[in-house]
Design a protein around this motif. Structure first.
Motif, short mmCIF file in Angstrom:
data_model
loop_
_atom_site.label_atom_id
_atom_site.label_comp_id
_atom_site.label_asym_id
_atom_site.label_seq_id
_atom_site.Cartn_x
_atom_site.Cartn_y
_atom_site.Cartn_z
N GLY A 237 35.14 34.13 51.40
CA GLY A 237 34.67 35.45 51.01
C GLY A 237 35.56 36.53 51.60
O GLY A 237 36.59 36.24 52.19
N PHE A 238 35.15 37.78 51.46
CA PHE A 238 35.97 38.89 51.94
C PHE A 238 35.88 39.00 53.46
O PHE A 238 34.79 38.90 54.04
CB PHE A 238 35.50 40.21 51.33
N PRO A 239 36.99 39.25 54.15
CA PRO A 239 36.94 39.54 55.59
C PRO A 239 36.39 40.94 55.82
O PRO A 239 36.19 41.71 54.88
CB PRO A 239 38.40 39.44 56.01
N ALA A 240 36.17 41.30 57.09
CA ALA A 240 35.68 42.65 57.40
C ALA A 240 36.69 43.70 56.93
O ALA A 240 36.31 44.76 56.43
CB ALA A 240 35.44 42.78 58.90
N LEU A 241 37.96 43.38 57.07
CA LEU A 241 39.01 44.31 56.73
C LEU A 241 39.93 43.67 55.70
O LEU A 241 40.49 42.60 55.95
CB LEU A 241 39.81 44.66 58.00
N GLY A 242 40.06 44.30 54.54
CA GLY A 242 40.90 43.72 53.50
C GLY A 242 41.05 44.66 52.32
O GLY A 242 40.45 45.74 52.27
N PHE A 243 41.83 44.23 51.32
CA PHE A 243 42.13 45.07 50.17
C PHE A 243 40.90 45.41 49.35
O PHE A 243 40.89 46.39 48.60
CB PHE A 243 43.16 44.39 49.27
N HIS A 244 39.82 44.61 49.48
CA HIS A 244 38.60 44.91 48.73
C HIS A 244 38.01 46.26 49.12
O HIS A 244 37.29 46.88 48.33
CB HIS A 244 37.56 43.80 48.94
N LEU A 245 38.32 46.74 50.34
CA LEU A 245 37.83 48.06 50.74
C LEU A 245 38.48 49.16 49.90
O LEU A 245 37.90 50.22 49.69
CB LEU A 245 38.13 48.31 52.22
N LEU A 246 39.69 48.90 49.42
CA LEU A 246 40.40 49.87 48.60
C LEU A 246 40.03 49.76 47.13
O LEU A 246 40.05 50.75 46.40
CB LEU A 246 41.91 49.69 48.75
N LEU A 247 39.69 48.54 46.68
CA LEU A 247 39.52 48.30 45.25
C LEU A 247 38.11 47.90 44.83
O LEU A 247 37.83 47.79 43.65
CB LEU A 247 40.50 47.21 44.80
N GLY A 248 37.22 47.65 45.79
CA GLY A 248 35.87 47.29 45.44
C GLY A 248 35.67 45.80 45.26
O GLY A 248 36.59 44.99 45.43
N ALA A 249 34.45 45.43 44.89
CA ALA A 249 34.07 44.01 44.82
C ALA A 249 34.85 43.24 43.77
O ALA A 249 35.01 42.02 43.87
CB ALA A 249 32.58 43.90 44.54
N ASP A 250 35.36 43.92 42.74
CA ASP A 250 36.08 43.19 41.70
C ASP A 250 37.50 42.80 42.14
O ASP A 250 38.27 42.26 41.36
CB ASP A 250 36.12 43.95 40.38
N PHE A 251 37.84 43.07 43.42
CA PHE A 251 39.13 42.59 43.91
C PHE A 251 39.22 41.07 43.84
O PHE A 251 40.30 40.51 43.67
CB PHE A 251 39.40 43.06 45.35
N GLN A 252 38.07 40.38 43.95
CA GLN A 252 38.09 38.92 43.86
C GLN A 252 38.62 38.47 42.49
O GLN A 252 39.44 37.55 42.40
CB GLN A 252 36.70 38.33 44.13
N MET A 253 38.16 39.12 41.42
CA MET A 253 38.67 38.80 40.09
C MET A 253 40.13 39.23 39.94
O MET A 253 40.94 38.54 39.31
CB MET A 253 37.81 39.49 39.03
N MET A 254 40.48 40.37 40.54
CA MET A 254 41.87 40.82 40.52
C MET A 254 42.79 39.78 41.19
O MET A 254 43.87 39.48 40.67
CB MET A 254 42.00 42.16 41.24
N ALA A 255 42.35 39.27 42.32
CA ALA A 255 43.15 38.27 43.04
C ALA A 255 43.30 37.00 42.22
O ALA A 255 44.38 36.39 42.17
CB ALA A 255 42.52 37.97 44.39
N LYS A 256 42.22 36.59 41.58
CA LYS A 256 42.26 35.40 40.73
C LYS A 256 43.25 35.59 39.58
O LYS A 256 44.07 34.70 39.29
CB LYS A 256 40.86 35.10 40.18
#
Length: 276
Positions: A237-256
């Motif tokens: 899952g997302f760490p405490a600090l990561g790119f998802h803070l900049l892009l939101g929860a859909d960063f997981q789909m972006m990464a995929k």
């Protein structure tokens, strides 16, 4: 850049209360938010593939020195600017389209005691608010993908670069194997994604007046790095600090999607050094 494209891009990147969100995540990660180091910020600071490793590789290839004044075009929350300032002692001026990013960049630079070496401006990269021949190095990482008027972008970079100065680029380019799968970190839809193929970038730089000195395809290294990142997010899952803070929860789909784009040859990565 057309205002409607600007608006799409700013909406994509803007996060309300971003500075407060980053500080809260740093505290959650066990960091002293009153005395931060660039290393503390590394998981979020270097908002591009391969992070700080790629930044330092390019800086060494450029031959960055303390005496140089660098313009970081598309500086985001200031991670690359701070990295270069800390590692090489040079002064770095950043410019970014997103006001929220510029505010976060100023705040984080103050808390890492680097404000004397970095400054940030909100603005359009195709209309740089700087005098001719102001900088020794123009630096840009993962920015041109959002800019349709690329010739104007590189002409502006050429204008503000000193004679004999260096343009340093690390960017995502169109690959040979089909269209990009969206969303990706730089765009949720094709309306704000403007990739060019490597040959087209070469022509654009030459047309703007630059002489290309070095060109390295870094796609393989990018692919390995992103596979590891995507696997880690999937497992932990997302760490405490990561790119998802900049892009939101859909960063997981972006990464995929980014992993697939790299693995399927839909995008390639290039490190380019050019001279004025």
């Amino acid at each position: 850049m057309q205002p409607d494209v600007n608006n799409i891009i700013q909406t994509h990147y803007t996060r309300v209360n971003l500075s407060e969100t980053i500080l809260a995540a740093l505290e959650k990660a066990g960091k002293d938010i009153h005395c931060l180091t660039p290393e503390n910020l590394a998981p979020i600071d270097e908002f591009h593939i391969r992070g700080r490793i790629a930044t330092l590789e390019l800086a060494r290839a450029v031959g960055l020195k303390k005496s140089m004044h660098v313009l970081d075009v598309g500086s985001g929350i200031g991670g690359t600017s701070r990295c270069l300032a800390e590692a090489f002692g040079c002064h770095v001026t950043g410019i970014d389209l997103t006001e929220e990013y510029c505010q976060a960049a100023e705040m984080l630079s103050a808390r890492t005691n680097l404000k004397h070496l970095v400054d940030f401006h909100q603005g359009d990269a195709t209309k740089l608010p700087f005098d001719d021949q102001s900088f020794d190095v123009i630096w840009t990482e993962h920015v041109a993908m959002n800019i349709p008027e690329k010739l104007q972008l590189y002409k502006e970079m050429y204008r503000v670069l000193k004679s004999g100065g260096t343009l340093a680029i690390y960017d995502v380019l169109a690959g040979p194997s089909g269209d990009v799968l969206f969303p990706v970190p730089w765009a949720r839809t094709p309306e704000s994604s403007f990739l060019v193929e490597p040959a087209e970038l070469r022509n654009l730089l030459v047309d703007a007046g630059f002489t290309i000195q070095d060109w390295s395809d870094t796609t393989d290294a990018a692919r390995i790095w992103f596979v590891r990142l995507a696997d880690k997010i999937k497992k932990e899952g997302f760490p405490a600090l990561g790119f998802h803070l900049l892009l939101g929860a859909d960063f997981q789909m972006m990464a995929k999607n980014q992993r697939r784009n790299l693995e399927e040859g839909r995008i390639v990565l290039a490190q380019v050094i050019a001279k004025k």
